[in-house]
Enzyme design. Structure first.
Site, PDB file in Angstrom:
ATOM      1  N   GLU A  51       0.863  -1.180   0.000  1.00  0.00           N
ATOM      2  CA  GLU A  51       0.000   0.000   0.000  1.00  0.00           C
ATOM      3  C   GLU A  51       0.893   1.221   0.000  1.00  0.00           C
ATOM      4  O   GLU A  51       1.787   1.352   0.841  1.00  0.00           O
ATOM      5  CB  GLU A  51      -0.881   0.027   1.250  1.00  0.00           C
ATOM      6  CG  GLU A  51      -1.941  -1.057   1.267  1.00  0.00           C
ATOM      7  CD  GLU A  51      -2.742  -1.043   2.561  1.00  0.00           C
ATOM      8  OE1 GLU A  51      -3.613  -1.917   2.698  1.00  0.00           O
ATOM      9  OE2 GLU A  51      -2.491  -0.180   3.430  1.00  0.00           O
ATOM     10  N   ASP A  62      -6.178   8.607  10.462  1.00  0.00           N
ATOM     11  CA  ASP A  62      -4.833   8.177  10.828  1.00  0.00           C
ATOM     12  C   ASP A  62      -4.409   8.658  12.201  1.00  0.00           C
ATOM     13  O   ASP A  62      -4.740   9.758  12.626  1.00  0.00           O
ATOM     14  CB  ASP A  62      -3.824   8.671   9.786  1.00  0.00           C
ATOM     15  CG  ASP A  62      -3.926   7.873   8.495  1.00  0.00           C
ATOM     16  OD1 ASP A  62      -3.805   6.638   8.579  1.00  0.00           O
ATOM     17  OD2 ASP A  62      -4.144   8.467   7.434  1.00  0.00           O
TER      18      ASP A  62
END
Lengths: 275, 374
Positions: A51, A62
């Site tokens: 990724e 995040d």
């Protein structure tokens, strides 16, 4: 239609009787050249799927590690087009490792879904995870991807109901990303037994391989997660090596540190096998 | 996602529940002080020599702004959903104070996320929130501003969703927030409409409000949207001027994009990265705008003007001297554009401007900008 790189990779991993190592790094952190070396180090040390994070100013899904990685990348001036160029460079001598672009919707929307799809296909991107684009809102993106072999990879969590999983699965391809803990990237780890049922349900309803991530940092944790998942995603632990190397004043060591962690994780997954 | 879907279901049910509506009405009346008066600003009207100007006095609400209308609704919804912990984001601290106030009233735990720089700049409001029992979390991630506080609140929410309700302060964020905030703030427009009917026996010709995220404006506009003869006028903060890039005018100086779960006009770079907003008024300092305003603009139903920091300071002083009302810097942006709007209207017409907040919180920064010592 030829088999996609993602499908081919899961076939290979399954034949080897183990779970896939899905690794994440932030493109352009701290610069694109280092990222290229880190991508090669990941591939050379057993990462099955990579990724590639695309930085965004407002990464609301995040935790601190990936937030800071994104800020370092933005500070270096990384644009979404640079991330695609990095993928394309990696693709020049790697035709097999699936590359997934992971990020947020706005930069992609800004380029335009059609133009992005063309550019991503040209760069050899196999799928995208846009965390703030829910299934209800991604039909335009999926239409743009329809001319290419790019998967829309979606997220499920322990709070995702059976009814919701069906919605998440509709139009998704490649694999399903199962978020192990309620929270953001880099948060505490989950007990695989607590999420076994959710992962199995996600696999059953979607018919896709299920990769589990969020909170997996070590070979031991990865091996434990392999008991329930088709793949294990590790992100913040890789990104932390960038930060610690930068803090130690040894940015040249970033690729080797990342490679060493990938080797540890892939070794642990090979030893663990599958249930 | 499931949490947002659940929120939507609960909100739909609450809207139809007479007990929920009654409790809210009672608190609006007796705790907040609604209905807020509709005041004929005579000297202001004379000053501009155009239409009759009315102020909707939402600055007289408990806690000094329109923010509490929405906080009350959302906190009652949180209680209904059995949530025990309330989180909120705040810029200047007005929404944080309103949320902390309602949480104190209901004995709920309250955590307020606030940009680290704002915590420094807005000490009186930080102190108020602390006195009200709220925990303040300074946010230094990103650029440490309101949008980062919102990011951090969203992160907290997904982590603690089992017991936590996120009270968003403006008509933005993921669905159903823009709709829910609009509905709770629509009390402003509904009251104004019936007060105008009582006073003048007709509809106003224009309604006007300042816009950051746009909650007070959409609250005023919404009940008039179907009344095609009523002009809807919003005023965005253009900071140092749109041409300088330092502003908060998402509609006039931004482009369509996706942030915080909605698609709207955003301040952003050519690469789709979000740019920090700037305004003298921390309450307008958001790089986006409620999606319904984006829609009203694109369909041509509402007009969106701009006002610089400097003009807002002039509006602040004008209102203070002419009407004896010290406005917040946010509505001072709308006040500053009254002159231009009045020129487009006749003497026999009527305009309502929402005076959405009082200026007590701003006296220190206004003094600084005017070079005066307190």
């Amino acid at each position: 239609m030829p088999t996609s790189r993602i499908t081919a990779r899961f076939d290979k991993v399954r034949a080897e009787g183990r779970a896939a190592l899905v690794s994440y790094i932030m493109a352009g952190d701290p610069d694109l050249e280092t990222s290229y070396k880190a991508l090669c180090a990941l591939r050379d040390n057993g990462a099955d799927i990579i990724e590639l994070g695309a930085p965004f100013t407002d990464p609301m899904a995040d935790g601190p590690a990936i937030q800071r990685a994104g800020q370092r990348s933005l500070k270096a001036g990384t644009k979404l087009t640079d991330v695609l160029a990095l993928a394309k460079r990696f693709r020049e001598d790697d035709q097999d490792t699936p590359l997934i672009l992971m990020g947020y919707a706005n930069p992609v929307f800004h380029i335009g879904y059609e133009a992005f799809a063309d550019a991503a296909a040209d760069a050899g991107i196999d799928g995208t995870i846009l965390v703030d684009l829910p299934p209800e809102e991604d039909h335009e993106l999926r239409e743009a991807y329809a001319h290419h072999e790019i998967s829309v990879i979606r997220l499920a969590t322990p709070t995702t109901t059976e009814k919701r999983i069906a919605k998440v699965a509709e139009g998704a391809s490649g694999f399903l990303y199962y978020v192990a803990v309620a929270g953001v990237t880099g948060s505490g780890s989950a007990d695989p037994e607590d999420i076994r049922e959710g992962v199995e349900r996600a696999r059953r309803v979607s018919g896709l391989p299920v990769c589990v991530g969020f909170g997996v940092r070590t070979g031991e944790q990865a091996a434990a997660m392999a008991a329930i998942a088709d793949g294990v995603v590790v992100g913040s632990a890789f990104v932390d090596h960038v930060r610690t190397s930068l803090e130690a004043g040894t940015p040249d060591e970033i690729p080797s540190k990342i490679g060493a962690l990938a080797a540890e994780l892939s070794g642990a997954l090979a030893d663990a096998g599958r249930n | 996602m499931p949490l947002i879907l659940e929120l939507e279901d609960e909100y739909r049910a609450a809207k139809k529940d007479p007990a929920f509506i009654d409790q809210m009405d009672d608190l609006w009346r007796n705790y907040v002080g609604r209905p807020s008066p509709l005041y004929h600003a005579e000297r202001m009207s004379d000053h501009f020599g155009g239409p009759k100007i009315y102020f909707k006095r939402d600055e007289l609400n408990h806690t000094g702004a329109h923010k509490i209308n929405n906080c009350l609704g959302q906190v009652l919804l949180a209680k209904r959903m059995g949530k025990t912990r309330i989180i909120a984001e705040t810029g200047a601290g007005q929404h944080g104070v309103a949320t902390a106030t309602v949480c104190a009233r209901f004995g709920l735990q309250c955590v307020v996320f606030m940009g680290a720089t704002d915590v420094e700049r807005q000490k009186p409001n930080v102190f108020r929130m602390k006195m009200l029992g709220a925990e303040i979390v300074p946010v230094s991630s990103g650029t440490g501003t309101l949008k980062d506080a919102m990011n951090e609140a969203l992160r907290d929410w997904v982590t603690n969703v089992h017991d936590t309700f996120y009270v968003i302060g403006t008509a933005a964020g993921p669905h159903p927030y823009p709709e829910m905030v609009r509905d709770f703030q629509s009390v402003i427009g509904q009251e104004a409409k019936s007060q105008m009917q009582e006073r003048e026996g007709r509809l106003p010709d224009a309604v006007m409000a300042c816009i950051g995220g746009g909650s007070n404006a959409i609250g005023l506009f919404h009940p008039f949207i179907e009344d095609e003869g009523v002009r809807l006028i919003g005023v965005e903060a253009s900071g140092h001027g749109i041409e300088t890039g330092q502003h908060a005018a998402a509609l006039n100086g931004g482009k369509p994009g996706i942030l915080h779960g909605n698609k709207t006009y955003l301040l952003q770079t050519e690469d789709g990265q979000i740019i920090d907003a700037h305004s003298i008024s921390a309450g307008l300092d958001y790089p986006g705008i409620g999606p319904e305003h984006a829609f009203l603009r694109d369909m041509g139903r509402a007009e969106y003007l701009t006002c610089t920091d400097k003009e807002a300071l002039e509006g602040f002083q004008l209102c203070t001297r002419l009407e004896g009302i010290i406005p917040a810097l946010e509505p001072a942006h709308a006040i500053a554009r009254l002159g231009d709007v009045c020129k487009t209207m006749d003497k026999d017409q009527i305009l309502i401007m929402n005076l959405c907040g009082r200026g007590d919180k701003d006296i220190f920064s206004v003094a600084e900008h005017l070079g005066m010592e307190i």
